[in-house]
Design an enzyme around this catalytic site. Structure first.
Site, PDB file in Angstrom:
ATOM      1  N   HIS A 370       0.794  -1.232   0.000  1.00 32.10           N
ATOM      2  CA  HIS A 370       0.000   0.000   0.000  1.00 32.10           C
ATOM      3  C   HIS A 370       0.817   1.267   0.000  1.00 32.10           C
ATOM      4  O   HIS A 370       0.246   2.357  -0.068  1.00 32.10           O
ATOM      5  CB  HIS A 370      -0.911   0.036   1.222  1.00 32.10           C
ATOM      6  CG  HIS A 370      -2.124  -0.825   1.086  1.00 32.10           C
ATOM      7  ND1 HIS A 370      -3.293  -0.368   0.535  1.00 32.10           N
ATOM      8  CD2 HIS A 370      -2.331  -2.116   1.398  1.00 32.10           C
ATOM      9  CE1 HIS A 370      -4.190  -1.347   0.542  1.00 32.10           C
ATOM     10  NE2 HIS A 370      -3.624  -2.428   1.053  1.00 32.10           N
ATOM     11  N   LYS A 561      -9.156  13.902   3.961  1.00 24.69           N
ATOM     12  CA  LYS A 561      -8.288  12.730   4.025  1.00 24.69           C
ATOM     13  C   LYS A 561      -7.425  12.879   5.264  1.00 24.69           C
ATOM     14  O   LYS A 561      -7.423  13.939   5.887  1.00 24.69           O
ATOM     15  CB  LYS A 561      -7.410  12.623   2.776  1.00 24.69           C
ATOM     16  CG  LYS A 561      -6.730  13.950   2.414  1.00 24.69           C
ATOM     17  CD  LYS A 561      -5.942  13.887   1.106  1.00 24.69           C
ATOM     18  CE  LYS A 561      -6.772  13.906  -0.134  1.00 24.69           C
ATOM     19  NZ  LYS A 561      -6.752  12.664  -0.891  1.00 24.69           N
ATOM     20  N   ARG A 562      -6.675  11.827   5.640  1.00 27.05           N
ATOM     21  CA  ARG A 562      -5.772  11.966   6.767  1.00 27.05           C
ATOM     22  C   ARG A 562      -4.834  13.158   6.543  1.00 27.05           C
ATOM     23  O   ARG A 562      -4.457  13.463   5.408  1.00 27.05           O
ATOM     24  CB  ARG A 562      -4.964  10.675   6.948  1.00 27.05           C
ATOM     25  CG  ARG A 562      -5.779   9.541   7.523  1.00 27.05           C
ATOM     26  CD  ARG A 562      -6.311   9.867   8.896  1.00 27.05           C
ATOM     27  NE  ARG A 562      -5.274   9.877   9.894  1.00 27.05           N
ATOM     28  CZ  ARG A 562      -5.080   8.939  10.806  1.00 27.05           C
ATOM     29  NH1 ARG A 562      -5.887   7.907  10.871  1.00 27.05           N
ATOM     30  NH2 ARG A 562      -4.091   9.024  11.675  1.00 27.05           N
ATOM     31  N   LYS A 567       0.410  14.432   1.645  1.00 28.66           N
ATOM     32  CA  LYS A 567      -0.873  14.750   1.014  1.00 28.66           C
ATOM     33  C   LYS A 567      -1.026  16.262   0.791  1.00 28.66           C
ATOM     34  O   LYS A 567      -1.930  16.717   0.099  1.00 28.66           O
ATOM     35  CB  LYS A 567      -2.027  14.220   1.859  1.00 28.66           C
ATOM     36  CG  LYS A 567      -2.115  12.686   1.871  1.00 28.66           C
ATOM     37  CD  LYS A 567      -3.273  12.205   2.734  1.00 28.66           C
ATOM     38  CE  LYS A 567      -3.380  10.704   2.851  1.00 28.66           C
ATOM     39  NZ  LYS A 567      -4.094  10.067   1.722  1.00 28.66           N
ATOM     40  N   THR A 669      -8.442   6.664  -2.801  1.00 25.60           N
ATOM     41  CA  THR A 669      -9.788   6.219  -3.163  1.00 25.60           C
ATOM     42  C   THR A 669     -10.769   7.358  -2.961  1.00 25.60           C
ATOM     43  O   THR A 669     -11.825   7.386  -3.593  1.00 25.60           O
ATOM     44  CB  THR A 669     -10.235   5.000  -2.319  1.00 25.60           C
ATOM     45  OG1 THR A 669      -9.980   5.276  -0.939  1.00 25.60           O
ATOM     46  CG2 THR A 669      -9.516   3.742  -2.743  1.00 25.60           C
ATOM     47  N   LYS A 673     -14.233   8.511  -5.110  1.00 27.10           N
ATOM     48  CA  LYS A 673     -15.553   8.819  -4.552  1.00 27.10           C
ATOM     49  C   LYS A 673     -16.015  10.195  -5.014  1.00 27.10           C
ATOM     50  O   LYS A 673     -17.181  10.393  -5.384  1.00 27.10           O
ATOM     51  CB  LYS A 673     -15.498   8.819  -3.017  1.00 27.10           C
ATOM     52  CG  LYS A 673     -15.081   7.513  -2.388  1.00 27.10           C
ATOM     53  CD  LYS A 673     -14.757   7.733  -0.894  1.00 27.10           C
ATOM     54  CE  LYS A 673     -13.948   6.579  -0.330  1.00 27.10           C
ATOM     55  NZ  LYS A 673     -13.368   6.892   0.993  1.00 27.10           N
TER      56      LYS A 673
HETATM   57  C1  LIG Z   1     -12.124   7.081   1.366  1.00 25.69           C
HETATM   58  C2  LIG Z   1     -11.721   7.442   2.736  1.00 25.69           C
HETATM   59  C3  LIG Z   1     -10.375   7.674   3.039  1.00 25.69           C
HETATM   60  C4  LIG Z   1      -9.283   7.638   1.998  1.00 25.69           C
HETATM   61  O1  LIG Z   1      -9.162   8.914   1.408  1.00 25.69           O
HETATM   62  P1  LIG Z   1      -7.917   9.309   0.488  1.00 25.69           P
HETATM   63  O2  LIG Z   1      -8.295  10.652  -0.044  1.00 25.69           O
HETATM   64  O3  LIG Z   1      -7.829   8.290  -0.596  1.00 25.69           O
HETATM   65  O4  LIG Z   1      -6.724   9.352   1.360  1.00 25.69           O
HETATM   66  C5  LIG Z   1     -10.046   8.013   4.334  1.00 25.69           C
HETATM   67  N1  LIG Z   1     -10.995   8.117   5.293  1.00 25.69           N
HETATM   68  C6  LIG Z   1     -12.298   7.913   5.021  1.00 25.69           C
HETATM   69  C7  LIG Z   1     -13.291   8.055   6.113  1.00 25.69           C
HETATM   70  C8  LIG Z   1     -12.697   7.558   3.744  1.00 25.69           C
HETATM   71  O5  LIG Z   1     -14.000   7.344   3.500  1.00 25.69           O
END
Ligand SMILES: *Cc1c(COP(=O)(O)O)cnc(C)c1O
Length: 840
Positions: A370, A561-562, A567, A669, A673
Site C-alpha cells: 500500500h 483525508k488523513r 498529502k 480512493t 468517490k
Molecule cells: C475514502 C476514505 C479515506 C481515503 O481517502 P484518500 O483521499 O484516498 O486518502 C479516508 N478516510 C475515510 C473516512 C474515507 O471514506
C-alpha cells in the site's frame, strides 16, 4: 445529517407489498418487546434503531446460512482477506439498500411513528481503521459478497476504534471512540469458536529419524474469540462473514492470588490479554513499532490461520489441497506473520516436509503493498521477535537461507543484492523486514494503481522483482458504488436511474449513457439541482457544527483525508493565503466565490501534522471574519472526519483536491468517490489520479505540478527552496504572512517552524509546485464562471467513472490472483451466472 428522504425504491412508483410491510412492522415490534424489553410507548429512538436493526439482521441471516451451505456443499474455493483494519462506517442503510428493503423499512418505521433518517444517525460509525487502507477492506468485503465469492474477512474487534477528533481553539484533541457502549446489533458472538494463541517461551529441537522436529513451549496463552458480522452483497443474494477476534485470558482470575486479597494482581493476566484488542493504533502510513502492535498482528494472524485450517480440514481431510481451496490475501504487511504461522502449522504440527510446506504456503498467499513511504515499511527488532515469537524467528531464518541461496545463484557474489533482498536488515541493529517476508511468501504481490505498481518494481522491490520476476502485478483500487453513490447521493442516483435505466444499478458501464446528455441544457439543470440540494445539506451541517455560514452557490473546494505532509494540505492552505491576499489587493475584481473545506485526523503523535491543522483553523479565523472579502472566501475545518461525514461532504463537492507530491500517494480512493459524485479533480499525476485522467479525459480534470520522475531528480539534487520562493512573489508573501504571525497575532512565532520547513527542507516540494498549483486554481475559477462548461465536465466525470467500481477490482483479483469464479453480473441468477477464473 439532513433529513432528506432516501429514494431507493427498487422500482420507483411501484406499490409496496402490503403483506410484507405488515410482516416487517410486526417483526420490528416483536424485537422491541422481546430483544430490547420495551414496548412502543417507552422506547427511545435508540431502542427503535436496535429493534429495526435486529429485524433486518434476521432477514440477512437466512440468506447467510443458505449461501454458506451452498458454497460448502459445492466445495467452492474460499477467499480470506486478512486486514488489521476495516473502516466500515454505518451498516444499517447499507444492509437495507443491498437487501432491497430500504423503502419497506422506511414505510414500516414511518407507520410506527419513527423516521428512518433519524434512526440511521444513532448508529455509531464503526471506525476500525485509519483511512484508505481500512476503507478499501470494507469496500472489498461488500464487493466480494456482491460477486458471490465465498469469503471471510479476518481482523480484530477493537474495543476502541479510531479516536474521536475534537477541535478546540483550532487544536486537535483525541478522545476515545466508545463505539460498543450501546451494544452492536450486527455482530454474533461465537463463544464456541475459540483459538489459543501463544507467545514467548522457548523452542526444543529433537532428531526424529533423521528429521529435525521443533517443539515450541510457549510462556503465555491468549484466547481469541470470534465475533461475526454478516456482510450482504447487492441484491441480497450472497452474504459473507467479517470475523473479528477479541482477546481474553484462559484463566481470567488467579484464585490463589485472589484469595490472598490482592484483587488487582489476580486479574493481571486478564488485563494483559485484553490489552491486545483494546485499541486500534492510530498511525496512518507509519509503522507503529511497539510490542503491543506485534502482539496484535500475531494474535489475529494465528487465530485466523487456525480457523481456516480447521475449516479446510473439516471439508477436505488433508492440507495438501489447501491452495486449491483457499486463497489468503494479506492487506499490507501487518498480517505478514501468516507466512511463518502457516509454515509452523504445516511443518511442526502436521509433519510436512519443509519444501512441500513452502510450496503450499506460497501458492496460498498473496500480498497487497500500500505504500512506498520509507517510514511505513514495517520492521521489527530481532530481539523482540525472539522474545515474543521464538519459533517464528527460526522459521524466518530458515526461509531466508533458501531465499538467499536463490539470490546467490541469481547474482553470484553480489553481496549488496543479497543484503537488499534478505528478510533480515543487518544495518544498525538486526531487524525482520515484514515487506520482504510477505513478498517471498506470496505468489502474487500487487500494487494499488498502475503507477504505484511500476514504482514498486523500480524502488522498494526492485531486487526482489529481479529474483522473482512475474510476481508483481497491478490491481488498481476501487470503491463500492452502493455506498458511495446510491447511499451517499440518493438524488443523483434517482436521476441516473431515470436517464440510464434501472439496469445501471447492476451494470455501472451504463453510466456512459450520460455522455449524450452532458451538454443538454435541461439535463444540466437537473444535474445542478441535485448538486445544489447536496450543497445545502452540507451548508446546514457546517452551520450546525461550526456556526459558520457558507454560500451554497459558491464553489465547494474539498480536501478530506488523513492529515499528512505528503498529502500536502499545507500546499492548499498556503494557496488559500495567497488567494486571500490577492482578493484583499483587488477587492472589486470579479472573484469566484469559494468555500475551502478541510477534514481529516492527524496521528496523535504527529506534531507537525497537528500544527498544520492549527494553521488551517487560524487562517479560517482570519479569513472568515474579514469583511473586505464580502463572504467570497470561507475556510472550513470540519472535525472528526469519518465515513459518515464523508458521505455528506462528497456529494456536495465541486472540486476535489488530490494534490500529493507525485510518487507518494499509492492510489487514493477519496479521489474516486469525489469524481463519481461529479466533483472535478485538481491534482498531481500521482496514484490513481493518472488513471482517473485517462478515463475522464484530460480536459475534464485539472492536472498541475511536477511528475514523479521530476520529484526524484529534484530530490537527488537536494535543492533548497529559497531560490524558488525568491522567484515567486506570491509564495514569498504568503509564507511571510504565515511566518510573521499574521494569522496568529497572539503568538507570532507559532508557525515559524512551518515557514522554515518550506524554505529550507521542503521534502514534499510545496514550494516547487506552488506556482503551478496557483495557476491551476485560477483556471478552475475561470471554468467555474462558465457554468455550462463546468457542468459538462462534472457530468462527464460521473459518466466515465464506472471502471473505478470495486466490483471491477475484485473481479481482477478473483481472476488473476485467487482463481475463484465470480458472478458475471450481480443480478444474474445463481448457478448460471458464474464465469470461471482464469486459472481454474
Ligand atoms: C475514502 C476514505 C479515506 C481515503 O481517502 P484518500 O483521499 O484516498 O486518502 C479516508 N478516510 C475515510 C473516512 C474515507 O471514506
Amino acid at each position: 445529517m439532513s433529513d432528506q428522504p432516501l429514494q431507493h425504491d427498487p422500482r420507483p412508483g411501484e406499490p409496496l407489498d402490503e403483506l410484507q410491510l405488515a410482516e416487517i412492522k410486526g417483526a420490528i415490534l416483536a424485537k422491541l418487546r422481546l430483544a430490547i424489553g420495551k414496548d412502543a410507548g417507552m422506547a427511545t429512538k435508540r431502542d427503535w434503531y436496535m429493534a429495526a436493526a435486529l429485524a433486518l439482521r434476521d432477514r440477512i441471516v437466512h440468506r447467510w446460512l443458505t449461501t454458506e451451505k451452498q458454497s460448502y456443499d459445492a466445495g467452492r474455493k474460499r477467499v480470506y482477506y486478512l486486514s488489521l483494519e476495516f473502516l466500515i462506517g454505518r451498516l444499517f442503510t447499507d444492509a437495507l439498500n443491498n437487501m432491497g428493503l430500504l423503502p419497506m423499512f422506511e414505510t414500516a418505521l414511518g407507520d410506527l411513528g419513527v423516521g428512518l433518517s433519524e434512526l440511521r444517525r444513532l448508529e455509531p460509525d464503526a471506525a476500525l481503521g485509519n483511512g484508505g487502507l481500512g476503507r478499501l477492506a470494507a469496500c472489498f468485503m461488500e464487493s466480494m459478497a456482491t460477486l458471490s465469492i465465498p469469503a471471510f474477512g479476518y481482523g480484530i474487534r477493537y474495543d476502541f476504534g479510531l479516536f474521536r477528533q475534537i477541535i478546540s481553539h483550532g487544536l486537535q484533541q483525541e478522545y476515545p471512540d466508545e463505539w460498543l457502549s450501546f451494544g452492536n446489533p450486527w455482530e454474533f458472538q461465537r463463544p464456541e469458536v475459540v483459538h489459543h494463541v501463544h507467545f514467548g517461551g522457548h523452542v526444543e529441537h529433537a532428531d526424529e529419524r533423521g528429521r529435525d522436529r521443533a517443539v515450541w513451549h510457549p510462556a503465555e496463552t491468549v484466547e481469541a474469540i470470534a465475533y461475526d458480522t454478516p456482510i450482504v452483497g447487492w441484491r441480497g443474494q450472497h452474504v459473507n462473514a467479517l470475523r473479528l477476534w477479541s482477546a481474553r485470558a484462559p484463566d481470567p482470575l488467579d484464585l490463589d492470588v485472589f484469595n490472598s486479597g490482592d484483587y488487582i494482581s489476580a486479574s493481571a493476566e486478564q488485563a494483559r490479554a485484553e490489552a491486545i484488542c483494546k485499541f486500534l493504533y492510530p498511525n496512518d502510513e507509519s509503522a507503529a513499532g511497539r510490542e503491543l502492535r506485534l502482539r496484535q498482528e500475531f494474535f489475529f494472524v494465528s487465530a485466523s490461520l487456525q480457523d481456516l485450517v480447521e475449516r479446510h480440514l473439516a471439508a477436505d481431510g488433508q492440507l495438501r489441497s489447501l491452495p486449491q481451496k483457499v486463497a489468503v490475501q494479506l492487506n499490507d504487511t501487518h498480517p505478514s506473520l501468516a507466512v511463518t504461522e502457516l509454515m509452523r502449522i504445516l511443518v511442526d504440527l502436521h509433519n510436512f516436509r519443509w519444501e512441500e510446506a513452502w510450496k503450499i504456503t506460497v501458492a496460498t498467499f498473496s500480498y497487497t503493498n500500500h505504500t512506498l513511504l520509507p517510514e511505513a515499511l514495517e520492521t521489527w527488532p530481532v530481539e523482540l521477535f525472539e522474545r515474543l515469537l521464538p519459533r517464528h524467528l527460526e522459521i524466518i531464518y530458515r526461509i531466508n537461507v533458501h531465499h538467499l541461496a536463490l539470490a546467490e545463484a541469481r547474482c553470484p557474489g553480489d553481496i549488496d543484492f543479497r543484503a537488499s533482498v534478505s528478510l533480515i536488515d543487518e544495518r544498525g541493529g538486526r531487524k525482520v523486514r515484514m515487506g520482504q517476508l510477505a513478498f517471498v511468501g506470496s505468489h502474487r504481490i500487487n500494487g494499488v494503481s498502475a503507477m504505484h505498481s511500476e514504482l514498486m518494481k523500480e524502488t522498494v522491490f526492485h531486487d526482489l522483482n529481479h529474483l522473482y520476476p512475474s510476481r508483481i502485478t497491478n490491481k488498481t483500487n476501487g470503491i463500492t458504488f452502493r455506498r458511495w453513490l446510491m447511499l451517499a447521493n440518493p438524488r443523483l442516483t434517482a436521476l441516473l436511474r431515470e436517464t440510464c435505466g434501472e439496469a445501471v444499478l447492476d451494470d455501472f458501464s451504463l453510466l456512459e449513457k450520460l455522455e449524450d446528455l452532458a451538454s443538454d441544457n435541461a439535463f444540466q439543470q437537473r444535474f445542478r439541482d441535485v448538486k445544489h440540494h447536496n450543497k445545502l445539506a452540507l451548508a446546514r451541517l457546517i452551520a450546525e457544527r461550526l456556526g459558520t455560514k457558507v454560500d451554497p452557490s459558491a464553489l465547494f473546494d474539498v480536501q478530506i483525508k488523513r492529515i499528512h505532509e505528503y498529502k500536502r494540505q499545507l500546499l492548499n492552505i498556503v494557496e488559500t493565503v495567497a488567494l486571500y491576499q490577492a482578493m484583499k489587493d483587488e477587492p472589486d475584481r470579479n472573484w469566484a466565490s469559494r468555500v475551502k473545506i478541510f477534514a481529516g485526523k492527524a496521528a496523535a503523535s504527529y506534531h507537525y501534522a497537528k500544527l498544520i491543522i492549527k494553521l488551517i483553523n487560524d487562517v479560517a479565523n482570519t479569513v472568515n471574519n474579514d469583511p473586505d472579502l464580502r463572504g467570497r472566501l470561507k475556510v472550513i475545518f470540519l472535525p472528526d472526519y469519518n465515513v459518515s461525514l464523508a458521505e455528506v461532504i462528497i456529494p456536495a463537492a465541486d472540486l476535489s483536491e488530490q494534490i500529493s507530491t507525485a510518487g507518494m500517494e499509492a492510489s487514493g480512493t477519496g479521489n474516486m468517490k469525489l469524481a463519481l459524485n461529479g466533483a472535478v479533480t485538481i491534482g498531481t499525476l500521482d496514484g490513481a489520479n493518472i488513471e482517473i485522467r485517462d478515463h475522464v479525459g484530460a480536459e475534464n480534470i485539472a492536472i498541475f505540478g511536477m511528475e514523479a520522475d521530476d520529484v526524484m531528480i529534484r530530490r537527488k539534487q537536494g535543492l533548497d527552496a529559497t531560490d524558488i520562493i525568491k522567484r515567486s512573489p506570491r509564495l514569498s508573501r504568503a509564507v511571510a504572512a504565515i511566518e510573521n504571525g499574521e494569522f496568529s497575532p497572539e503568538e507570532p512565532n507559532r508557525f515559524a517552524r512551518i515557514a522554515e520547513a518550506i524554505r529550507f527542507h521542503d521534502p514534499y516540494m510545496v514550494a516547487a509546485d506552488f506556482d503551478s498549483y496557483y495557476e491551476a486554481q485560477r483556471s478552475v475559477d475561470a471554468r467555474w464562471q462558465v457554468m455550462p462548461a463546468w457542468t459538462r465536465a462534472s457530468i462527464l466525470n460521473v459518466a466515465r467513472m464506472a471502471w473505478f467500481s470495486s466490483d471491477r477490482t475484485i473481479r481482477e483479483y478473483a481472476e488473476d490472483i485467487w482463481h475463484v469464479p465470480v458472478r458475471r453480473s450481480p443480478s444474474a441468477t445463481q448457478g448460471k451466472g458464474f464465469q470461471r477464473g482464469a486459472g481454474g
